[in-house]
Design a protein around this motif. Structure first.
Motif, PDB file in Angstrom:
ATOM      1  N   CYS A 146      -8.657   0.879   2.271  1.00 19.55           N
ATOM      2  CA  CYS A 146      -7.272   0.742   2.731  1.00 19.55           C
ATOM      3  C   CYS A 146      -6.963  -0.679   3.169  1.00 19.55           C
ATOM      4  O   CYS A 146      -5.791  -1.046   3.352  1.00 19.55           O
TER       5      CYS A 146
ATOM      6  N   GLU B 188      -2.623  11.104   3.018  1.00 21.14           N
ATOM      7  CA  GLU B 188      -2.282   9.897   3.789  1.00 21.14           C
ATOM      8  C   GLU B 188      -0.900  10.045   4.418  1.00 21.14           C
ATOM      9  O   GLU B 188      -0.677   9.697   5.575  1.00 21.14           O
TER      10      GLU B 188
ATOM     11  N   GLU C 184      -7.366  -2.129   5.941  1.00 23.43           N
ATOM     12  CA  GLU C 184      -6.904  -2.315   7.318  1.00 23.43           C
ATOM     13  C   GLU C 184      -7.856  -3.207   8.101  1.00 23.43           C
ATOM     14  O   GLU C 184      -7.431  -4.062   8.889  1.00 23.43           O
TER      15      GLU C 184
ATOM     16  N   GLY D 129      -8.658   5.792  -2.340  1.00 22.39           N
ATOM     17  CA  GLY D 129      -7.662   5.294  -1.403  1.00 22.39           C
ATOM     18  C   GLY D 129      -6.335   4.915  -2.021  1.00 22.39           C
ATOM     19  O   GLY D 129      -5.334   4.783  -1.311  1.00 22.39           O
ATOM     20  N   TRP D 130      -6.301   4.768  -3.371  1.00 20.67           N
ATOM     21  CA  TRP D 130      -5.088   4.253  -3.999  1.00 20.67           C
ATOM     22  C   TRP D 130      -4.606   5.070  -5.193  1.00 20.67           C
ATOM     23  O   TRP D 130      -3.401   5.056  -5.496  1.00 20.67           O
TER      24      TRP D 130
ATOM     25  N   ARG E 104       0.835  -1.213   0.000  1.00 18.27           N
ATOM     26  CA  ARG E 104       0.000   0.000   0.000  1.00 18.27           C
ATOM     27  C   ARG E 104       0.862   1.253   0.000  1.00 18.27           C
ATOM     28  O   ARG E 104       0.638   2.171  -0.802  1.00 18.27           O
TER      29      ARG E 104
END
Length: 705
Positions: free
Chosen positions: A668, A522, A670, A512-513, A445
């Protein structure tokens, strides 16, 4: 009598102003700047949209508005309107920008670079090949042959200036061919598709299907004005005093292509090129071939150029080495070099009309002194190869679209981005398996976030924006054209991938990416934690209200775009993307303060802008509700009573009852990592205890017995 007076009165006060409305005083003043010695500026011609300009009775040239002849849409989805002046010899007297909506100039680097760019056209001729230097190395100027001119591009506005150049050249050529002597085009021709018979090499030469030109050593020395012995270069003499011998043929003609390449090779070449690509094969032998040993495949040869009707054309090597194309005509001589050149340029190539190859002999006597000789080589072929066709398209339609050149130019960036997206897709497809390895997930990530910020964002300028959304809506409203969206290959690929992924994973994959500013936030949040700054957890009830703010911002921007595009371009500055990613924070200070302020808040509140203000995220969230799958697993204990995933979610996309809020989730992963971690997940720990209890009882019984 009274009736006639009334009619004259009406004509004078009604019709005459209407006739004069076209050429306003402001426009007349601008045309006067393009032609300072003009004494008469006529109305726009009825049959062709140009303004003739005179000095007394002498025609000086023409002025015209680019949108009347070349309505090519700019990067913002609207045409760039320019007033162009051109004299009777095809030279530009100047270019004035009338109106545009290019965001990078309006609210970015300012309009001065745009005005400096168009100023380069003054004094240049349509007979020159104008090439935009997109590398920004400051190498603008004229080449040794005097036919090719390099213009300085504009950093951060490559797409816009290429569109401007294409617009000016195509419209000017239209004006020249319709109004200026010497620019009239010969009847267009094309290769006869069924004209073929097997011929040997010598027969191809004898019938004029392949051109031939020789230059002896003595003739070359005469042109240079000195002996070849005066130059430090070693000139091998494999052909008895032959300095160079050129052979050239129009490969699209089956008579030439099939005889030289064979049926299979010809078919493979034509299928790989497409119907609009024109190719000339140039071959040479002798001590000075048409390309040097240092020639880079895929580039333009400095020893060879092409012109037709006084207009320069581009010859670019197709880099077909290793493609299995072998010359196989019977009786071919041993060649020093051969190259397949794609013929392009603003004028378009007419294969059945006379053209001229210019052969450049440039030799260095030392590191300071060079000698140059340019030889004109007639390049015409047997007319039996061609047939006349009726012109059915405009010059703008005949030319290769701007976006094709942009995609070719950025091929390695495209390849890298597509590869990265493919890897990301595989990673997400196997997220349940890979999430059992927390270190792997975290390293991947962060590595991808660095790639997104520094390559996709800062280098490739692939920051998506809400501007792209209302540009699409305006294009659909005004008449959709895919060409506008193909102008930036990285943006187009990212949008296409994001749109498809919305229906599979929701909006989180992009946010998110793949969002460069999101990656920057981030990293800012990580820095805040490392610095030990107190992290503010927005209360749940306030969080649920604040996340709704971005939706009215989105609706307001979209509505404003239809009302006033200029106003929408100002309001879209709610996005800090242009300031931070496009312009590297080099901008007027209020914009910089705003962008840095959002990042500063992000030191304390995780991804504050993404969560509460981002209109792009709001638009993606709306479309993301159409996703087909819910990839993030939940178990019975999630939210009842376990709140571990919720507490660990920096963006607060997990509700108290354990449900994932996909409208806010940035994927993400997580929570997926926690769910598969034997030490972190409460459900996993309870299951392990249940499994270990019988084992402990059996162990106790065994010890007692």
């Amino acid at each position: 009598m009274v009736g006639r007076i009334v009619l004259l009165f009406l004509y004078f006060f009604v019709c005459s102003p209407a006739a004069q409305a076209e050429l306003s005083e402001q426009k007349k003043s601008l045309i006067q700047e393009l032609f300072p010695s003009a004494t008469v500026i006529s109305e726009k011609l009825e049959g062709f949209p140009v303004y003739p300009v005179y000095q007394l009775q002498e025609l000086l040239g023409y002025a015209y508005e680019s949108v009347d002849l070349s309505p090519l849409q700019g990067f913002a989805g609207k045409p760039i309107s320019m007033l162009v002046g051109m004299d009777t010899r095809g030279r530009f007297t100047g270019v004035k920008v009338l109106n545009h909506h290019e965001p990078v100039f309006l609210h970015g680097i300012g309009e001065k670079p745009l005005l400096d760019f168009v100023d380069q056209y003054e004094g240049r001729s349509l007979r020159e090949q104008i090439i935009i230097n997109t590398s920004n190395t400051g190498s603008a100027g004229r080449t040794a042959d005097g036919n090719t001119v390099y213009f300085d591009g504009v950093s951060k506005a490559t797409v816009s200036v290429l569109i401007i150049n294409d617009t000016i050249l195509s419209s000017a050529l239209e004006v020249a061919r319709n109004n200026i002597a010497g620019f009239a085009q010969a009847p267009p021709t094309r290769a006869k598709p069924d004209f073929f018979e097997p011929l040997t090499w010598q027969q191809l030469l004898n019938r004029g299907y392949i051109g031939q030109w020789q230059l002896s050593r003595e003739a070359a020395e005469s042109e240079l004005g000195r002996s070849l012995a005066d130059y430090p270069q070693d000139f091998d003499d494999p052909d008895n005093g032959l300095f160079t011998e050129l052979f050239f043929g129009y490969v699209n003609a089956p008579m030439v292509g099939r005889n030289l390449l064979g049926d299979d090779g010809y078919q493979m070449l034509m299928e790989s090129l497409g119907s609009d690509t024109q190719v000339m094969l140039v071959m040479s032998k002798g001590m000075f071939p048409h390309v040097p040993e240092s020639f880079i495949p895929g580039s333009i040869s400095q020893r060879l150029s092409l012109s037709q009707g006084g207009l320069a054309l581009e010859m670019r090597d197709l880099n077909l080495s290793g493609q299995g194309l072998e010359l196989q005509a019977t009786g071919m001589p041993d060649l020093t070099a051969h190259n397949f050149f794609r013929i392009g340029g603003s004028a378009g190539y007419n294969p059945g009309a006379d053209a001229t190859l210019k052969f450049h002999i440039e030799l260095s006597r030392n590191h300071l002194v060079q000698d140059l000789a340019i030889m004109d080589v007639p390049a015409q072929f047997n007319p039996d190869l061609f047939e006349k066709v009726e012109p059915t398209t405009s010059i703008q339609d005949q030319r290769e679209p701007v976006w094709i050149g942009l995609w070719k130019q950025r091929w390695w960036q495209i390849a890298l981005v597509v590869t990265a997206l493919a890897i990301l897709s595989v990673f997400f497809a196997y997220q349940r398996t890979l999430s059992r390895h927390p270190k792997l997930v975290h390293r991947f990530r962060w590595g991808f976030l660095f790639f997104t910020l520094f390559f996709i964002g800062f280098y490739a300028q692939g920051q998506l924006s809400v501007v792209n959304i209302y540009t699409l809506l305006l294009a659909i409203w005004d008449g959709f054209s895919l060409n506008v969206f193909l102008l930036d290959p990285i943006i187009f690929i990212l949008w296409l991938y994001t749109f498809i992924s919305l229906f599979i994973w929701g909006r989180g994959l992009f946010c998110g990416w793949l969002c460069p500013f999101g990656a920057l936030q981030e990293m800012t949040a990580w820095l805040g934690k490392k610095l030990g700054l107190r992290q503010i957890k927005v209360p749940e009830r306030w969080h649920r209200r604040l996340i709704l703010i971005k939706y009215p911002i989105l609706i307001g921007l979209l509505g404003t775009a239809f009302y006033s595009l200029a106003l929408a371009e100002k309001l879209v500055e709610v996005e800090p993307f242009k300031t931070s990613i496009t312009l590297y924070f080099v901008r007027y200070w209020p914009f910089v303060i705003y962008a840095l302020g959002l990042l500063a808040i992000g030191l304390f509140i995780h991804k504050f802008y993404c969560r509460y203000l981002c209109p792009l995220g709001a638009g993606l969230a709306i479309l993301g509700r159409l996703r087909l799958f819910s990839w993030l697993d939940r178990v019975e204990l999630c939210g009842n009573p376990c709140q571990h995933c919720k507490n660990a979610c920096g963006i607060n996309a997990i509700r108290k009852d354990g449900r994932i809020d996909y409208d806010e989730c940035i994927q993400c992963l997580e929570c997926v990592v926690i769910l598969n971690d034997e030490q972190q997940c409460v459900d996993k720990r309870l299951q392990n205890k249940k499994r270990s209890r019988p084992a402990n009882i059996l162990a106790t019984d065994a010890s007692l017995s």
